[in-house]
Design a protein around this motif. Structure first.
Motif, PDB file in Angstrom:
ATOM      1  N   PRO A  14       0.827  -1.210   0.000  1.00 51.16           N
ATOM      2  CA  PRO A  14       0.000   0.000   0.000  1.00 51.16           C
ATOM      3  C   PRO A  14       0.863   1.263   0.000  1.00 51.16           C
ATOM      4  N   LEU A  15       0.367   2.320  -0.623  1.00 47.33           N
ATOM      5  CA  LEU A  15       1.020   3.617  -0.555  1.00 47.33           C
ATOM      6  C   LEU A  15      -0.011   4.705  -0.785  1.00 47.33           C
TER       7      LEU A  15
ATOM      8  N   SER B  35       5.063   7.029   1.264  1.00 50.90           N
ATOM      9  CA  SER B  35       5.089   5.704   1.866  1.00 50.90           C
ATOM     10  C   SER B  35       3.938   5.537   2.843  1.00 50.90           C
ATOM     11  N   PHE B  36       3.315   4.383   2.794  1.00 46.29           N
ATOM     12  CA  PHE B  36       2.209   4.071   3.694  1.00 46.29           C
ATOM     13  C   PHE B  36       2.710   3.784   5.099  1.00 46.29           C
TER      14      PHE B  36
ATOM     15  N   ILE C  16      -3.492   3.407  -2.557  1.00 42.00           N
ATOM     16  CA  ILE C  16      -3.473   2.481  -3.695  1.00 42.00           C
ATOM     17  C   ILE C  16      -2.554   1.322  -3.335  1.00 42.00           C
ATOM     18  N   HIS C  17      -2.612   0.256  -4.106  1.00 46.35           N
ATOM     19  CA  HIS C  17      -1.771  -0.913  -3.865  1.00 46.35           C
ATOM     20  C   HIS C  17      -0.957  -1.211  -5.111  1.00 46.35           C
ATOM     21  N   LYS C  18       0.330  -1.436  -4.917  1.00 45.17           N
ATOM     22  CA  LYS C  18       1.232  -1.779  -6.020  1.00 45.17           C
ATOM     23  C   LYS C  18       1.854  -3.142  -5.720  1.00 45.17           C
TER      24      LYS C  18
END
Length: 81
Positions: free
Chosen positions: A9-10, A27-28, A42-44
């Motif tokens: 996640p970020l 940064s999350f 969002i998720h990468k």
């Protein structure tokens, strides 16, 4: 070493705030971005690398950045065999 595909996640800056001089990604796992309403989570895809108990993370393999979770899982399987 073992490799595991993960979803990282970020915080991503929303389009309507792009005219401001704010970072595009935050940064999350650090401090919450400010103003919070300017960001969305969002998720990468990424890879967790375990080397005898030492954990590191990367999203860059075989000369390119991982784009999908499917690609990350295939890469993890390839590296673990």
């Amino acid at each position: 070493m073992t490799y595991k595909a993960i979803s990282n996640p970020l915080w991503k800056l929303k389009n309507e705030f792009s005219h401001l001089s704010l970072p595009k990604h935050v940064s999350f796992h650090g401090a919450m971005p400010s103003p919070k309403e300017a960001y969305e989570v969002i998720h990468k895809p990424s890879m967790e690398i375990n080397d005898r108990g030492r954990i590191t993370y990367s999203n860059y393999f075989y000369g390119k950045i991982l784009q999908t979770m499917e690609e990350a899982q295939v890469t993890a399987e390839k590296l673990n065999n």
